[in-house]
Design an enzyme around this catalytic site. Structure first.
Site, PDB file in Angstrom:
ATOM      1  N   ASN A   7      54.037  -8.591  -0.773  1.00  0.00           N
ATOM      2  CA  ASN A   7      53.154  -7.554  -1.327  1.00  0.00           C
ATOM      3  C   ASN A   7      53.737  -7.171  -2.688  1.00  0.00           C
ATOM      4  O   ASN A   7      54.674  -6.378  -2.776  1.00  0.00           O
ATOM      5  CB  ASN A   7      53.124  -6.356  -0.375  1.00  0.00           C
ATOM      6  CG  ASN A   7      52.188  -5.267  -0.856  1.00  0.00           C
ATOM      7  OD1 ASN A   7      51.621  -5.351  -1.959  1.00  0.00           O
ATOM      8  ND2 ASN A   7      52.027  -4.240  -0.051  1.00  0.00           N
ATOM      9  N   ARG A  90      49.415 -10.363  -0.287  1.00  0.00           N
ATOM     10  CA  ARG A  90      48.392  -9.322  -0.234  1.00  0.00           C
ATOM     11  C   ARG A  90      47.797  -9.151  -1.628  1.00  0.00           C
ATOM     12  O   ARG A  90      48.534  -9.014  -2.608  1.00  0.00           O
ATOM     13  CB  ARG A  90      49.020  -8.008   0.211  1.00  0.00           C
ATOM     14  CG  ARG A  90      48.053  -6.856   0.095  1.00  0.00           C
ATOM     15  CD  ARG A  90      48.760  -5.522   0.193  1.00  0.00           C
ATOM     16  NE  ARG A  90      47.778  -4.466   0.038  1.00  0.00           N
ATOM     17  CZ  ARG A  90      47.974  -3.380  -0.665  1.00  0.00           C
ATOM     18  NH1 ARG A  90      49.105  -3.199  -1.304  1.00  0.00           N
ATOM     19  NH2 ARG A  90      47.045  -2.453  -0.765  1.00  0.00           N
ATOM     20  N   HIS A 180      42.091  -1.183   1.815  1.00  0.00           N
ATOM     21  CA  HIS A 180      42.765  -1.122   3.125  1.00  0.00           C
ATOM     22  C   HIS A 180      42.038  -1.994   4.156  1.00  0.00           C
ATOM     23  O   HIS A 180      42.161  -1.768   5.359  1.00  0.00           O
ATOM     24  CB  HIS A 180      42.799   0.311   3.701  1.00  0.00           C
ATOM     25  CG  HIS A 180      43.580   1.306   2.912  1.00  0.00           C
ATOM     26  ND1 HIS A 180      43.122   2.597   2.727  1.00  0.00           N
ATOM     27  CD2 HIS A 180      44.764   1.222   2.276  1.00  0.00           C
ATOM     28  CE1 HIS A 180      43.997   3.276   2.015  1.00  0.00           C
ATOM     29  NE2 HIS A 180      45.017   2.458   1.715  1.00  0.00           N
ATOM     30  N   ARG A 241      45.843  11.561  -5.047  1.00  0.00           N
ATOM     31  CA  ARG A 241      44.508  11.229  -5.558  1.00  0.00           C
ATOM     32  C   ARG A 241      43.465  12.233  -5.069  1.00  0.00           C
ATOM     33  O   ARG A 241      43.564  12.733  -3.952  1.00  0.00           O
ATOM     34  CB  ARG A 241      44.087   9.829  -5.072  1.00  0.00           C
ATOM     35  CG  ARG A 241      44.896   8.724  -5.696  1.00  0.00           C
ATOM     36  CD  ARG A 241      44.539   7.384  -5.065  1.00  0.00           C
ATOM     37  NE  ARG A 241      45.729   6.739  -4.556  1.00  0.00           N
ATOM     38  CZ  ARG A 241      45.740   5.714  -3.712  1.00  0.00           C
ATOM     39  NH1 ARG A 241      44.615   5.197  -3.279  1.00  0.00           N
ATOM     40  NH2 ARG A 241      46.875   5.196  -3.291  1.00  0.00           N
ATOM     41  N   GLU A 386      49.469  -4.694   8.581  1.00  0.00           N
ATOM     42  CA  GLU A 386      48.793  -5.544   7.598  1.00  0.00           C
ATOM     43  C   GLU A 386      49.536  -6.862   7.394  1.00  0.00           C
ATOM     44  O   GLU A 386      48.918  -7.908   7.192  1.00  0.00           O
ATOM     45  CB  GLU A 386      48.686  -4.788   6.265  1.00  0.00           C
ATOM     46  CG  GLU A 386      47.687  -3.636   6.333  1.00  0.00           C
ATOM     47  CD  GLU A 386      47.910  -2.575   5.275  1.00  0.00           C
ATOM     48  OE1 GLU A 386      48.837  -1.757   5.455  1.00  0.00           O
ATOM     49  OE2 GLU A 386      47.181  -2.566   4.282  1.00  0.00           O
TER      50      GLU A 386
END
Ligand code: AMP
Length: 400
Positions: A7, A90, A180, A241, A386
């Site tokens: 990743n 990823r 996601h 965020r 993941e």
């Protein structure tokens, strides 16, 4: 077969080496502050840990650290790199080009590069990661890319087209993509497995609540809507965020504060959410502790988060025409049982009933159902994975 999962971020590179015979993690770690001062941490499945400050000027140098750690005498888990059968990466943004995982070719790299305008920080870093991997591992080790957006590619137009002039969709591919996806895919399939039913027969809402958060509605085994949009800024409020806003808030503050587009982007992505409201931290644990100690703004931040989750679950229940299962995952979803409790108790009107004791036990990696036997909706906590999805996709593609 052993698969290395990567990743790559703009200044970091996380990795896991997974043995696919039993899906165990042989080693994992992170190269941080690449191109700055550099920090490397590597740990093995049997508990050995190696940590050091080391300069890594670029992703290739980071890969060399990973390679050396994996084959080192003291902290290694393999004898030689030949044992790594494939590498899975990823990738955040697959745009409309990639609706499933693929083996890396020069054309695929060009495709990911062409999507850089839609995810400038992420996709550019991923390409660096892929090229660095090629340099260090050579072209005999196949690479696979797995996209965060892919699982959401089944959304209907009415869910992904924004009501701005259509030409912006045609000219710039401005639309909802969702993120996601790998996590929503993992927990939805796992939930179906735990329920002993086919995902195609379950109306499900999956809540990935972490530093970044998104909620997804799944019907007939397909995503029908998701809360993140063109970028991972949309949807529910997050660590730093905003989540969804009246767009006029952006133009109004920009005018009042004379902010450039870049400064506004930083404000919306890095200074808002939990951090912006509470003034305490972007981390849920800190904000929850401050709220418990009487900090009113921290309490407000928590209230907003729980209210946002509730609103999305309510609206997605309408979108799905009912809901059979709700899943909580990621750092907050897996650990902060107080938010799960508030949200689920507020959903009692539609037959959601959780077992408070079970809810409190379902933390720190525990997986299972937290709804009471007479609940009309099954509620699950499922730790996401993941990396495992990336490794499984990689294995499936390279053994085809
Ligand atoms: P993630 O982005 O999935 O790593 O989630 C990070 C968020 O999960 C932060 O806001 C943390 O405060 C929250 N969190 C709460 N409890 C835990 C825990 N035990 N471990 C990790 N993250 C946690």
């Amino acid at each position: 077969m052993k698969i290395l999962v990567i990743n790559a971020g703009s200044s970091s590179m996380k990795y896991q080496l997974i043995d696919m015979t039993d899906e165990s993690v042989l080693a994992k770690g992170n190269c941080e502050r690449i191109g700055i001062d550099g920090h490397f941490k590597h740990s093995t499945g049997d508990g050995r840990v190696f940590e050091t400050d080391v300069t890594m000027n670029n992703h290739t140098e980071a890969f060399i650290q990973i390679k050396n750690a994996l084959i080192s005498d003291k902290y290694g888990v393999i004898k030689s790199l030949d044992e790594v059968s494939a590498v899975g990466h990823r990738i955040v943004q697959g745009g409309s080009l990639f609706s499933e995982s693929v083996i890396v070719t020069e054309d695929v790299i060009k495709g990911i590069e062409s999507l850089i305008p839609l995810a400038p920080l992420h996709n550019a870093a991923h390409v660096q990661g892929i090229r660095a991997c090629l340099e260090v591992f050579g072209d005999k080790v196949p690479e696979v890319v797995v996209f965060d957006t892919a699982f959401h590619s089944t959304m209907p137009e009415k869910a992904f087209i924004y009501p701005v002039p259509y030409e912006y969709y045609e000219k710039y591919a401005v639309r909802r993509y969702g993120f996601h996806g790998t996590s929503h895919r993992y927990v939805s399939h796992r939930c179906a497995e735990l329920m002993g039913r086919d995902l195609k027969d379950i109306k499900m809402i999956t809540c990935h609540l972490g530093n970044g958060s998104s909620i997804t509605a799944i019907k007939d085994g397909k995503v029908v809507d998701t809360s993140m949009g063109l970028t991972p800024l949309d949807g529910i409020m997050m660590g730093t965020r905003t989540g969804s806003l009246d767009p006029s808030v952006v133009t109004f503050i920009a005018e009042q504060e004379h902010l450039t587009a870049e400064q506004m982007d930083t404000m919306l992505n890095k200074k808002s959410g939990f951090l912006g409201i509470s003034g305490v931290s972007s981390d849920d644990r800190d904000v929850t502790a401050a709220a418990e100690a009487g900090n009113a703004r921290a309490k407000l931040a928590i209230d907003i988060l729980e209210y946002d989750i509730l609103k999305y679950i309510g609206s997605y229940t309408a979108v799905l025409g009912g809901v059979d299962a709700i899943v909580f995952t990621a750092g907050i979803g897996e650990n902060q049982c107080s938010h799960r409790s508030s949200v689920c108790h507020a959903l009692e009107f539609m037959g959601v009933k959780i077992d408070d004791e079970l809810n409190e036990k379902m933390i720190r990696g525990n997986e299972g159902k937290i709804s009471a036997p007479d609940s009309k909706v099954d509620v699950y906590v499922i730790p996401t994975n993941e990396e495992l999805v990336i490794a499984r996709d990689t294995m499936a593609l390279v053994t085809k």
